[in-house]
Scaffold this motif. Structure first.
Motif, PDB file in Angstrom:
ATOM      1  N   ARG A 128       0.825  -1.210   0.000  1.00 37.36           N
ATOM      2  CA  ARG A 128       0.000   0.000   0.000  1.00 37.36           C
ATOM      3  C   ARG A 128       0.861   1.262   0.000  1.00 37.36           C
ATOM      4  NH1 ARG A 128      -3.557  -3.276   3.761  1.00 37.36           N
ATOM      5  NH2 ARG A 128      -2.489  -2.354   5.555  1.00 37.36           N
ATOM      6  N   ARG A 131       2.382   1.847  -3.409  1.00 32.57           N
ATOM      7  CA  ARG A 131       1.353   2.385  -4.300  1.00 32.57           C
ATOM      8  C   ARG A 131       1.213   3.906  -4.138  1.00 32.57           C
ATOM      9  NH1 ARG A 131      -2.887  -1.455  -3.712  1.00 32.57           N
ATOM     10  NH2 ARG A 131      -3.703  -0.310  -1.940  1.00 32.57           N
ATOM     11  N   LYS A 254      -0.031  -4.733  -6.444  1.00 35.93           N
ATOM     12  CA  LYS A 254      -0.240  -3.283  -6.328  1.00 35.93           C
ATOM     13  C   LYS A 254      -1.530  -2.829  -6.996  1.00 35.93           C
ATOM     14  CE  LYS A 254       3.974  -2.571  -7.889  1.00 35.93           C
ATOM     15  NZ  LYS A 254       5.183  -1.860  -8.405  1.00 35.93           N
ATOM     16  N   ASP A 255      -2.086  -3.664  -7.860  1.00 37.36           N
ATOM     17  CA  ASP A 255      -3.332  -3.303  -8.537  1.00 37.36           C
ATOM     18  C   ASP A 255      -4.569  -3.740  -7.750  1.00 37.36           C
ATOM     19  OD1 ASP A 255      -2.027  -2.166 -10.742  1.00 37.36           O
ATOM     20  OD2 ASP A 255      -1.772  -4.141 -11.670  1.00 37.36           O
TER      21      ASP A 255
END
Length: 540
Positions: A128, A131, A254-255
């Motif tokens: 997170r 990101r 990450k998506d």
């Protein structure tokens, strides 16, 4: 979540899988953590011996908040010890008691929404954070001019990338190996033509292996059958395969972002009222196991006996399959405090924090309200004085400078039943300043959903042993403060006059427990009762 080297070591793969530590070959009684060293020859916490001291004494019920991944409140060994909010009605969407949490009969779930949908998976905190920082720093060079604050962020980002890359490489390697391994085991099971639960050594003896790898798997499976069963071997294999698949698909992806399910404004840390009353959620094994250690109904002749005998378990669901979020941790603590918890168990942790201040503020709130917080030290075999494990007992500022220490906080490492150099659990974190005590955390038999029982390992199991002990003290000595209870627990530990194995900088080393913890020992309920009696006499 616990990890192990056992299955990979047996199969020669050389990476950490997910289930079942294998410390100690000798089998212990299922309730070993409640036993006494002198009477039983096992390094338990002398629970049964302590209750002999407490015979005839009055106790008051104590609410223990279990902040975890969910609790099966209908379990046969827990349903009679669950906290009940008598002002609320199960399934009600009205907030009868006006606490802001409609229908919170047994606790609250901060990982869901009002429509009953729940988060099951989430990222690791490092994912997170990357990101967030990646768009800003991915193209930055070490020579790029940055402000002091940006430079600190950039250095932290570089560390995150190194950590993330290592985890992702391991997860991809583990996924590939376990997927292929499980395919081969499934082929063997299909060829035998039996349910895995029914496979015996005779079935394996008859099987005609067609490759060296199959021969190796059969050999290892036979060894497992000598210890437990083919079912156990198969479950560990399946669990490990799922663990690494979840790492790649959710934890390190990450998506992937599941927070939309909750529907809160995640950046608004002043927001407290979101979620739903489903404290079980989609996967309650870990939290149910923790709850049973603390207070599974004693003396009912079913299942197990928890440590505490007059306890009410409040379920607070805020740990997904992935890393918990700081906002949920803070709200979980505040919910438990505001609804009467006197002890809060936190069997979770992570290596990064997104908003440590909001958690620090909640810990201070619990401290002001005289609530004791018990936290698991972590299962990485690391020194917490060096490697951070969040949340923690230290209050810090924006530059990570320590501002103070919570007086109502106990961090717990894990031990086995063996009074030898393998006493310290091989996976347990430690720390001369940061880990307060040790408690049993290897092969702990406790409750899991659907009225079943299972052995699990980890500091996640050691922390509730201490929470149960603390609940007993708060039950029989209601005038003692959280700080006094903490002092009693630390002062009454059993100290061992020999060294234990610990991993330092990749090498095995032998140390005394007082070199790797504040108290230098293992919690003991019998000793704690004696110490509490002294406190009461002094206070009179």
């Amino acid at each position: 979540m616990t990890k192990t080297m056992r299955l990979y070591a047996l199969l020669g793969i050389g990476i950490l899988p997910f289930l079942g530590f294998a410390q100690g070959k000798k089998e212990n009684p299922a309730n070993w953590y409640n036993l006494d060293l002198r009477a039983d020859g096992i390094m338990g916490i002398s629970t049964e011996k302590a209750y002999e001291l407490l015979k005839g004494r009055k106790s008051t019920p104590v609410i223990v908040g279990v902040l975890d991944g969910g609790v099966d409140y209908l379990h046969e060994d827990l349903k009679d010890v669950m906290w009940v909010n008598k002002k609320e009605k199960a399934g009600s969407k009205s907030d009868a008691d006006g606490n802001g949490y409609p229908g919170d009969v047994h606790g609250w779930n901060f990982l869901g929404n009002a429509n009953g949908e729940n988060v099951q998976f989430d990222n690791l905190e490092v994912t997170r954070l990357i990101r967030i920082y990646e768009p800003k720093y991915v193209s930055i060079l070490p020579s790029t001019p940055l402000s002091e604050a940006e430079r600190r962020e950039f250095v932290a980002y570089q560390k995150m990338i190194n950590d993330y890359t290592t985890k992702l490489d391991e997860a991809n390697y583990g996924t590939l190996n376990y997927r292929n391994l499980k395919k081969e085991v499934d082929a063997i099971v299909a060829a035998i033509g039996k349910d895995p639960k029914a496979i015996t050594k005779a079935d394996l003896d008859k099987f005609n292996a067609t490759s060296d790898r199959q021969k190796m798997i059969i050999r290892i499976a036979k060894k497992e059958l000598e210890k437990t069963s083919f079912t156990k071997f198969y479950e560990e294999l399946d669990g490990s395969a799922k663990y690494y698949a979840n790492q790649v698909e959710y934890h390190l992806n990450k998506d992937y972002d599941s927070r939309y399910i909750v529907g809160d404004n995640y950046e608004d840390v002043s927001e407290h009222f979101y979620g739903n009353a489903d404290i079980k959620g989609p996967d309650a094994e870990h939290g149910t196991h923790v709850a049973g250690i603390i207070g599974a109904k004693r003396g009912n002749k079913i299942g197990i006996d928890g440590v505490a005998n007059n306890v009410q378990i409040m379920g607070v669901r805020m740990v997904p399959d992935g890393d918990e979020r700081d906002k949920d941790v803070a709200n979980g603590i505040r919910y438990a405090v505001d609804n009467g918890a006197r002890v809060i168990n936190m069997s979770f942790g992570k290596g990064y924090a997104y908003n440590k201040k909001v958690v620090d503020d909640a810990v201070r709130y619990a401290e002001e309200k005289d609530v004791l917080l018990i936290h698991a030290a972590g299962n990485d075999g690391k020194d917490n004085d060096i490697s951070k494990n969040y949340p923690m007992k230290y209050y810090t500022d924006s530059l990570d400078a320590v501002l103070g220490e919570a007086s109502n906080w106990i961090t717990v490492g894990a031990t086995s039943s063996r009074v030898n150099d393998e006493l310290l659990a091989s996976f347990s974190n430690f720390g001369y300043r940061s880990v307060d005590v040790f408690a049993p955390g290897v092969k702990i038999h406790s409750t899991i959903p659907e009225s079943l029982y299972k052995d699990l390992d980890g500091t996640s199991m050691a922390a509730p042993v201490v929470s149960g002990l603390a609940a007993v003290l708060r039950s029989y000595y209601p005038t003692l403060t959280a700080k006094e209870i903490k002092n009693i627990i630390l002062k009454s530990v059993t100290k061992i006059d020999h060294k234990v194995k610990v991993n330092v900088d990749g090498a095995s080393k032998k140390v005394y427990l007082d070199e790797i913890s504040v108290s230098g020992g293992i919690v003991n309920l019998y000793n704690a009762i004696l110490e509490a009696d002294k406190y009461i006499q002094i206070k009179k």
